[in-house]
Design an enzyme around this catalytic site. Structure first.
Site, PDB file in Angstrom:
ATOM      1  N   LYS A  83       0.864  -1.195   0.000  1.00 38.46           N
ATOM      2  CA  LYS A  83       0.000   0.000   0.000  1.00 38.46           C
ATOM      3  C   LYS A  83       0.894   1.236   0.000  1.00 38.46           C
ATOM      4  CE  LYS A  83      -4.572   0.102   2.207  1.00 38.46           C
ATOM      5  NZ  LYS A  83      -5.289   0.367   3.462  1.00 38.46           N
TER       6      LYS A  83
HETATM    7  O1  G3P Z   1      -8.550   0.920   4.570  1.00 37.81           O
HETATM    8  C1  G3P Z   1      -8.747   2.262   4.898  1.00 37.81           C
HETATM    9  C2  G3P Z   1      -9.618   2.356   6.093  1.00 37.81           C
HETATM   10  O2  G3P Z   1      -9.058   1.610   7.151  1.00 37.81           O
HETATM   11  C3  G3P Z   1      -9.847   3.767   6.566  1.00 37.81           C
HETATM   12  O3  G3P Z   1     -11.034   3.736   7.297  1.00 37.81           O
HETATM   13  O4  G3P Z   1     -12.592   4.434   9.058  1.00 37.81           O
HETATM   14  O5  G3P Z   1     -10.167   5.134   9.170  1.00 37.81           O
HETATM   15  O6  G3P Z   1     -11.709   6.121   7.444  1.00 37.81           O
HETATM   16  P1  G3P Z   1     -11.387   4.916   8.302  1.00 37.81           P
END
Ligand code: G3P
Length: 223
Positions: A83
């Site tokens: 990533k």
């Molecule tokens: O894979 C990306 C994800 O983990 C981000 O999620 O909830 O931190 O916006 P969030």
């Protein structure tokens, strides 16, 4: 649509992998930090449980550092997808890693322009963060529709849309209606997707009626 789970918690991953419905895993530095465990150890455990792509994020911000870290992460297991963030350095590292045959997930995508560049860099996956756009009163799913429209104009684009930052089951359903190839979902939301009160009510009624027959279906073989 492929279902990835968005967590670095190995027990949650094992639990969902046992359903046979899990196509991959995404992690990020915050999710790994949450485990309190060694990054590579966690990755090895995840890759031993899930055959599909397992995203592991670099923490360098310069292209050279990303490339060096990415090479190290790619050696952990054959199903590692490195990533990288959607920056110029991330795009440079993406191209180099892809030329070496490594899967790359370009993350922290918040615009169609960024997604177009990720495709041009040969990304395996691009991760638009729908929830974080919604959080600032933008329309996360509109971005997914825009990316889908743009990518469909160019058959040579092989980059898969990996909908990320999912906040609720509607995000998953909308992503599928738009035709995103992948949705990465936190474990609790993935479990919510299967739940419906009428299913529970209907099953209870079936079992109650069946119980009244005093019959039992013979069982064959082991579980
Ligand atoms: O894979 C990306 C994800 O983990 C981000 O999620 O909830 O931190 O916006 P969030």
């Amino acid at each position: 649509m492929k279902f990835f789970v968005d967590t670095a918690d190995i027990e949650s991953i094992r639990d969902l992998a046992a359903t046979g419905l899990l196509d991959g895993v995404t992690t990020n530095p915050s999710l790994v930090a949450k485990t309190g465990r060694d990054f590579v150890t966690v990755l090895r455990e995840i890759c031993a449980v899930v055959d599909g792509p397992v995203s592991a994020e670099v923490t360098a911000t310069d292209a050279a550092g990303m490339l060096q870290e990415g090479r190290h992460l790619a050696e952990v297991a054959r199903n590692i997808a490195v990533k990288v963030p959607l920056t110029w350095d991330g795009l440079k590292a993406c191209r180099a890693l892809r030329q070496a045959g490594t899967m790359v997930n370009v993350t922290l995508c918040f615009s169609a322009g960024q997604a177009l560049l990720a495709a041009r860099a040969g990304a395996t996956f691009v991760s638009p963060f729908v929830g974080r756009l919604d959080d600032v009163s933008e329309d996360g799913m509109a971005l997914i529709r825009d990316i889908r429209t743009i990518y469909q104009n160019y058959p040579t684009i092989e980059t898969e849309i990996l909908v990320a930052s999912v906040r609720h089951p509607r995000h998953v359903i909308e992503a599928a209606k738009i035709g995103a190839e992948v949705c990465t979902v936190p474990p609790d939301i993935l479990k919510k997707l299967v739940q419906h009160p009428l299913t529970d009510k209907g099953l209870a009624a079936f079992l109650a009626d069946w119980k009244a027959t005093s019959q039992a279906i013979p069982r064959k073989g082991s579980a």
